[in-house]
Design a protein around this motif. Structure first.
Motif, PDB file in Angstrom:
ATOM      1  N   LEU A 119       0.869  -1.216   0.105  1.00  0.00           N
ATOM      2  CA  LEU A 119      -0.092   0.038   0.083  1.00  0.00           C
ATOM      3  C   LEU A 119       0.831   1.272  -0.006  1.00  0.00           C
ATOM      4  CD1 LEU A 119      -2.733  -1.324   2.618  1.00  0.00           C
ATOM      5  CD2 LEU A 119      -3.213  -0.755   0.151  1.00  0.00           C
ATOM      6  N   ASP A 120       2.122   1.139  -0.423  1.00  0.00           N
ATOM      7  CA  ASP A 120       2.872   2.367  -0.173  1.00  0.00           C
ATOM      8  C   ASP A 120       2.784   3.131  -1.320  1.00  0.00           C
ATOM      9  OD1 ASP A 120       4.120   0.474  -1.722  1.00  0.00           O
ATOM     10  OD2 ASP A 120       5.946   0.499  -0.596  1.00  0.00           O
ATOM     11  N   HIS A 121       1.700   3.098  -2.324  1.00  0.00           N
ATOM     12  CA  HIS A 121       1.448   4.137  -3.362  1.00  0.00           C
ATOM     13  C   HIS A 121       0.309   4.891  -2.771  1.00  0.00           C
ATOM     14  CE1 HIS A 121      -1.163   0.497  -3.670  1.00  0.00           C
ATOM     15  NE2 HIS A 121      -1.976   1.372  -4.470  1.00  0.00           N
ATOM     16  N   ILE A 122      -0.296   4.356  -1.721  1.00  0.00           N
ATOM     17  CA  ILE A 122      -1.624   5.435  -1.017  1.00  0.00           C
ATOM     18  C   ILE A 122      -1.154   5.792   0.446  1.00  0.00           C
ATOM     19  CG2 ILE A 122      -3.863   4.978  -0.290  1.00  0.00           C
ATOM     20  CD1 ILE A 122      -4.164   2.404  -1.911  1.00  0.00           C
ATOM     21  N   ALA A 123      -0.325   5.050   1.126  1.00  0.00           N
ATOM     22  CA  ALA A 123      -0.039   5.535   2.450  1.00  0.00           C
ATOM     23  C   ALA A 123       1.424   5.935   2.756  1.00  0.00           C
ATOM     24  CB  ALA A 123      -0.247   4.214   3.484  1.00  0.00           C
ATOM     25  N   GLU A 124       1.589   7.080   3.296  1.00  0.00           N
ATOM     26  CA  GLU A 124       2.815   7.466   3.670  1.00  0.00           C
ATOM     27  C   GLU A 124       3.098   7.842   5.235  1.00  0.00           C
ATOM     28  OE1 GLU A 124       5.170  11.811   3.013  1.00  0.00           O
ATOM     29  OE2 GLU A 124       3.273  11.603   1.895  1.00  0.00           O
ATOM     30  N   ILE A 125       4.266   7.329   5.659  1.00  0.00           N
ATOM     31  CA  ILE A 125       4.572   7.593   7.158  1.00  0.00           C
ATOM     32  C   ILE A 125       5.671   8.850   7.329  1.00  0.00           C
ATOM     33  CG2 ILE A 125       5.139   6.560   9.328  1.00  0.00           C
ATOM     34  CD1 ILE A 125       2.952   5.139   8.063  1.00  0.00           C
ATOM     35  N   ARG A 126       5.028   9.772   7.908  1.00  0.00           N
ATOM     36  CA  ARG A 126       5.864  10.977   8.206  1.00  0.00           C
ATOM     37  C   ARG A 126       6.467  11.149   9.910  1.00  0.00           C
ATOM     38  NH1 ARG A 126       2.468  15.819   5.022  1.00  0.00           N
ATOM     39  NH2 ARG A 126       2.490  14.565   2.933  1.00  0.00           N
ATOM     40  N   LYS A 127       7.737  11.468   9.836  1.00  0.00           N
ATOM     41  CA  LYS A 127       8.009  11.630  11.058  1.00  0.00           C
ATOM     42  C   LYS A 127       7.721  13.113  11.863  1.00  0.00           C
ATOM     43  CE  LYS A 127      11.843  10.788  14.398  1.00  0.00           C
ATOM     44  NZ  LYS A 127      13.021  10.344  14.798  1.00  0.00           N
ATOM     45  N   GLY A 128       7.171  13.153  12.934  1.00  0.00           N
ATOM     46  CA  GLY A 128       6.876  14.432  13.434  1.00  0.00           C
ATOM     47  C   GLY A 128       6.002  14.409  14.786  1.00  0.00           C
ATOM     48  N   LEU A 129       5.804  15.657  15.304  1.00  0.00           N
ATOM     49  CA  LEU A 129       4.774  15.521  16.570  1.00  0.00           C
ATOM     50  C   LEU A 129       3.553  15.974  16.114  1.00  0.00           C
ATOM     51  CD1 LEU A 129       7.117  17.784  18.661  1.00  0.00           C
ATOM     52  CD2 LEU A 129       6.891  15.158  18.945  1.00  0.00           C
ATOM     53  N   ILE A 130       2.540  15.162  17.018  1.00  0.00           N
ATOM     54  CA  ILE A 130       1.067  15.352  16.888  1.00  0.00           C
ATOM     55  C   ILE A 130       0.720  17.293  17.250  1.00  0.00           C
ATOM     56  CG2 ILE A 130       0.322  13.212  17.039  1.00  0.00           C
ATOM     57  CD1 ILE A 130      -0.485  13.391  19.710  1.00  0.00           C
ATOM     58  N   GLU A 131       1.682  17.839  18.022  1.00  0.00           N
ATOM     59  CA  GLU A 131       1.375  19.139  18.636  1.00  0.00           C
ATOM     60  C   GLU A 131       1.901  20.016  17.498  1.00  0.00           C
ATOM     61  OE1 GLU A 131       3.162  16.773  20.018  1.00  0.00           O
ATOM     62  OE2 GLU A 131       2.183  16.630  22.126  1.00  0.00           O
ATOM     63  N   SER A 132       2.587  19.506  16.222  1.00  0.00           N
ATOM     64  CA  SER A 132       3.247  20.606  15.390  1.00  0.00           C
ATOM     65  C   SER A 132       3.133  19.468  14.051  1.00  0.00           C
ATOM     66  CB  SER A 132       4.279  21.118  15.818  1.00  0.00           C
ATOM     67  OG  SER A 132       5.217  20.877  14.874  1.00  0.00           O
ATOM     68  N   LEU A 133       1.901  19.273  13.499  1.00  0.00           N
ATOM     69  CA  LEU A 133       1.899  18.208  12.367  1.00  0.00           C
ATOM     70  C   LEU A 133       2.648  18.551  11.194  1.00  0.00           C
ATOM     71  CD1 LEU A 133      -1.771  17.426  12.949  1.00  0.00           C
ATOM     72  CD2 LEU A 133       0.049  15.534  13.181  1.00  0.00           C
ATOM     73  N   PRO A 134       3.366  17.845  10.671  1.00  0.00           N
ATOM     74  CA  PRO A 134       3.960  18.074   9.078  1.00  0.00           C
ATOM     75  C   PRO A 134       2.978  17.900   8.129  1.00  0.00           C
ATOM     76  CG  PRO A 134       4.373  15.786  10.144  1.00  0.00           C
ATOM     77  CD  PRO A 134       3.721  16.370  11.035  1.00  0.00           C
ATOM     78  N   VAL A 135       1.950  18.758   8.045  1.00  0.00           N
ATOM     79  CA  VAL A 135       0.685  18.381   7.092  1.00  0.00           C
ATOM     80  C   VAL A 135      -0.061  19.566   6.778  1.00  0.00           C
ATOM     81  CG1 VAL A 135      -1.442  17.193   7.063  1.00  0.00           C
ATOM     82  CG2 VAL A 135       0.422  15.847   8.459  1.00  0.00           C
TER      83      VAL A 135
END
Ligand code: SAM
Length: 288
Positions: A119-135
Motif C-alpha cells: 500500500l505504499d502508493h497510497i500511504a505515507e509515514i511521516r516523522k513528526g509531532l502531533i502538536e506540530s503536524l507536518p501536514v
C-alpha cells in the motif's frame, strides 16, 4: 524547570516507553483485537502480522465512520501502521493516507508494514509531532487516532492542529483513554509505571478541550469501562514476576528495582482504579 523542558522530558519518556514495548513481546492477540477493540476478522486478515503484534491502541477508530473511496486520512501517532493500512484499503488507489509518529522504531515498522501490505502508493509515514503536524492546512477529510492524544501534555495544541489540517466539513474519529480523578499516590504510581498513561484527562475535560479548539458536534459514540480484571490483564507481566529482594538487588537496574519494590501496590491500585479508566470513541467535525 521551564514548561518546555518538562514537555520535552515527558515526550522522551513516552518515546522510550514505546520503544521498550516494541522490544518486548508486543501488542494484542487476534481474539482481543476482535472482542475488545472492534477489528473484525476481515480487517485482521488484511493486515501484516507484525502490525498486529506491534499495535498498542485501545479501540478501532475506523469502526465509527465510513471512509469514502478517494478520500484523504491522517492518523495521529500511527505506531506500527495498523489503522493506516486499514484506512488505505478503504480509500483505495485514488485516496491518500498519512501516518505521523515521533518514535523512530515505530516509523520504521510502519513503513515496512505498509510496504508488506502493498500500500505504499497510497500511504505515507511521516516523522513528526502531533502538536506540530507536518501536514498542510485544510488538506485532509478525516483525522483518525488510536490511543495517542491522551499521552500528550499539550492536548489544546493537538486539537488546534486537528482543526488546522482538516478541510472544512472534515471529520475526526478518535479513540482514547480517559481517567477519572485518582488518589494522589495512585496517580504517582501510574506515572512511575507508565509516564504515558499519567497524562490522561477525565472525560469532561477531554471533551471540553476538543470543543475549545473550534471543532463542533463533539460526541462520545461509545465507552468501555475497564473493570479490575481488564486492568489486571494490562498489569499481568508485572504481577507474574516473582523475585526475592536479594535477587532483585543483584540483577535489576535502578528503574527496574523501583518498579519491583512498588509491585505490592499494584493490586490495591487496580482495585481502586476499577471502572475509573475507560476507552472512548469520540467524533467531531470542523465547521464548513
Ligand atoms: C499507544 S501507541 C498507539 C499506536 C497506534 N495508534 C496503535 O493503535 O497501535 C502511541 C503512539 O503514539 C506515538 N506518540 C506519542 N506521543 C506522540 C507525539 N506527541 N507526537 C507523535 N507521536 C506520538 C508513540 O510513538 C506511539 O507510537
Amino acid at each position: 524547570m521551564k514548561q518546555t523542558d518538562v514537555t520535552f522530558g515527558h515526550r522522551e519518556s513516552v518515546r522510550q516507553e514505546y520503544e521498550a514495548k516494541l522490544s518486548q513481546s508486543g501488542g494484542f492477540c487476534a481474539h482481543q483485537l476482535e472482542t475488545e477493540f472492534g477489528y473484525d476478522q476481515e480487517d485482521q486478515t488484511a493486515i501484516p502480522q507484525d502490525a498486529i503484534d506491534s499495535s498498542f491502541g485501545c479501540a478501532n477508530p475506523l469502526a465509527m465512520g465510513t471512509l469514502n473511496e478517494g478520500g484523504s486520512v491522517l492518523d495521529l501517532g500511527c505506531g506500527a501502521g495498523l489503522d493506516v493500512i486499514l484506512a488505505a484499503r478503504r480509500v483505495g488507489a485514488n485516496g491518500k493516507v498519512i501516518g505521523v509518529d515521533m518514535t523512530g522504531a515505530m516509523i520504521e515498522k510502519a513503513r515496512a508494514n505498509v510496504a508488506a501490505a502493498g500500500l505504499d502508493h497510497i500511504a505515507e509515514i511521516r516523522k513528526g509531532l502531533i502538536e506540530s503536524l507536518p501536514v498542510e492546512s485544510s488538506s485532509v477529510d478525516w483525522v483518525i487516532s488510536n490511543c495517542v492524544v491522551s499521552l500528550s501534555p499539550e492536548k489544546e495544541q493537538v486539537f488546534a492542529e486537528v482543526h488546522r489540517v482538516l478541510k472544512p466539513g472534515g471529520k475526526m474519529l478518535l479513540t482514547d483513554l480517559v481517567m477519572a480523578p485518582l488518589p494522589g499516590w495512585l496517580r504517582r504510581l501510574v506515572a512511575l509505571k507508565s509516564p504515558a498513561a499519567a497524562k490522561a484527562l477525565d472525560r469532561d475535560r477531554y471533551l471540553q478541550t476538543i470543543a475549545g479548539s473550534g471543532l463542533m458536534n463533539v460526541s462520545v459514540r461509545s465507552q468501555l469501562d475497564y473493570d479490575a480484571s481488564m486492568l489486571r490483564g494490562l498489569a499481568q507481566d508485572e504481577l507474574n514476576i516473582r523475585m526475592g529482594l536479594w535477587q532483585a538487588l543483584l540483577t535489576l537496574n535502578r528503574g527496574q528495582l523501583t518498579s519491583h519494590l512498588l509491585r505490592p501496590m499494584v493490586e490495591p491500585g487496580i482495585r481502586l482504579a476499577a471502572n475509573k479508566v475507560a476507552s472512548i470513541k469520540v467524533y467531531a467535525e470542523k465547521p464548513v
